[in-house]
Design an enzyme around this catalytic site. Structure first.
Site, short mmCIF file in Angstrom:
data_model
loop_
_atom_site.label_atom_id
_atom_site.label_comp_id
_atom_site.label_asym_id
_atom_site.label_seq_id
_atom_site.Cartn_x
_atom_site.Cartn_y
_atom_site.Cartn_z
N GLU A 183 0.82 -1.22 0.00
CA GLU A 183 0.00 0.00 0.00
C GLU A 183 0.85 1.27 0.00
O GLU A 183 1.29 1.73 1.05
CB GLU A 183 -0.93 0.03 1.23
CG GLU A 183 -1.79 1.28 1.26
CD GLU A 183 -2.71 1.40 2.48
OE1 GLU A 183 -2.65 0.54 3.38
OE2 GLU A 183 -3.48 2.37 2.52
N LYS A 225 -2.56 -2.03 -3.17
CA LYS A 225 -3.60 -1.17 -2.59
C LYS A 225 -3.21 0.29 -2.81
O LYS A 225 -2.50 0.87 -1.98
CB LYS A 225 -3.74 -1.48 -1.10
CG LYS A 225 -4.69 -0.55 -0.36
CD LYS A 225 -5.04 -1.09 1.02
CE LYS A 225 -5.91 -0.10 1.77
NZ LYS A 225 -6.48 -0.65 2.99
P1 13P Z 1 -9.17 4.24 4.17
O1 13P Z 1 -10.01 3.53 3.14
O2 13P Z 1 -9.97 4.85 5.28
O3 13P Z 1 -8.18 5.17 3.53
O4 13P Z 1 -8.33 3.12 4.93
C1 13P Z 1 -7.69 2.17 4.20
C2 13P Z 1 -6.46 1.78 4.91
O5 13P Z 1 -6.30 0.64 5.28
C3 13P Z 1 -5.41 2.78 5.12
O6 13P Z 1 -4.22 2.13 5.45
#
Ligand code: 13P
Length: 344
Positions: A183, A225
């Site tokens: 991510e 992600k």
């Molecule tokens: P959000 O969808 O609230 O951005 O959270 C996703 C997430 O796991 C952030 O690390």
């Protein structure tokens, strides 16, 4: 070349199969304790191990959630907690076909000597921690690197340092039998326009995949992600088609077709905006090499949290609110969402 043994590869492949399914997405419920304290304070609830357990128990026991949600990201504390009925939370999730996973990063700090850049901690001892998490039921992991946008930030050096962290994390996960969710989040805070967000996201993704390649990470056995490409929060809003076009252009330029699934974070978009943007991405991106889905935290949880207010008697209403967001996002993954469905 990667050097995983066959058994580990089979384990990772089975996890990908359970997580990546048409019309299903990932629920991010892995808020750290300080973040969860903020979310609970907003509804007038004190954050304690018990209130955090109660909320996450409500999430994983929502009847029917497994139809739309294939996986849930949990926080370390949650792995050891139980539902109101005494079932370990990872087991309760899997009872509805929802694969349990774990956030393994230890949060962000400033990148030393690089003003404005951030870096995420948590690599030391990661392999040992993962062995414990696996024994507690986790089958995948998540690690988030964060990039703020300012005039000269993120720097190229910051982008490369963050990519290196993500790749090292992903390699450890795969070696230890957990599917890594990678991510890199370019924040939407600020007044930058959508073109600037696209430029930074492209540079970030390019560096991330370069680093993943250097570290021998098997792209077939990970999930990306990313953020959607959006104008900054303090800039004019963009129509879903504009967001979808900008997002898909950047991802097509940077993400190899070997990656099975791209699961967007919501990043502070409100719940309906995140669903409408996902719908446009699914429509314009049909025929993409990757599965296009979600890994939303706030955009899935907020409506339910506000229906709950920490009261047991609101459990049903909160679960209905969560299920509604999950179902509307399911429709959006199929490109079949319409704003009028919000009123059903
Ligand atoms: P959000 O969808 O609230 O951005 O959270 C996703 C997430 O796991 C952030 O690390």
């Amino acid at each position: 070349m990667n050097s995983m043994d066959k058994e580990t590869m089979d384990t990772l492949q089975a996890t990908i199969r359970d997580m990546v399914q048409t019309g299903r997405g990932i629920l991010a419920a892995d808020e750290s304790n300080p973040t969860m304290a903020k979310r609970l304070k907003a509804i007038g609830v004190e954050s304690t191990a018990e209130t955090r357990r109660a909320w996450r128990s409500l999430l994983v026991t929502t009847p029917g959630l497994g139809e739309y949600i294939s996986a849930i990201i949990l926080f370390e504390e949650t792995l050891q907690q139980t539902t109101d009925a005494g079932t370990p939370l990872p087991e309760a999730a899997w009872a509805q076909g929802i694969v349990p996973g774990i956030k393994v990063d230890r949060g962000k700090i400033p990148l030393a000597l690089s003003p404005g850049d951030l870096i995420t901690q948590g690599l030391d001892g990661l392999a040992e921690r993962i062995q414990t998490y696996r024994s507690q039921g986790a089958r995948f992991a998540k690690w988030r690197e964060v990039y703020a946008i300012e005039q000269h930030v993120p720097s190229q050096h910051g982008i490369e340092a963050n990519a290196e962290m993500l790749a090292r994390y992903a390699a450890v996960c795969q070696a230890e039998g957990l599917v890594p969710i990678v991510e890199p989040e370019v924040l939407m805070d600020g007044d930058h326009d959508i073109d600037r967000h696209a430029e930074v996201t492209e540079a970030v993704q390019h560096a991330v995949f370069h680093a993943l390649h250097r570290h021998g990470v098997a792209l077939e056995l990970m999930i990306l992600k990313p953020n959607m490409v959006l104008p900054g929060k303090d800039c004019r809003r963009a129509a879903p088609e504009e967001v979808a076009n900008a997002t898909l252009r950047v991802l097509r330029r940077t993400v190899p077709a070997a990656v099975p699934s791209i699961n967007f974070l919501s990043g502070g978009q409100d719940a309906e905006e995140a669903t409408a943007n996902l719908n446009a991405i699914a429509q314009l991106g049909s025929g993409s090499p990757w599965h296009l889905s979600i890994s939303y935290g706030r955009a899935l949880q907020q409506p339910g949290l506000h229906a709950w207010l920490g009261k047991a008697e609101n459990t049903g209403a909160a679960q209905q609110a969560l299920l509604k967001r999950a179902r509307l996002n399911h429709l959006a993954m199929l490109g079949k969402y319409e704003a009028s469905l919000e009123n059903d």
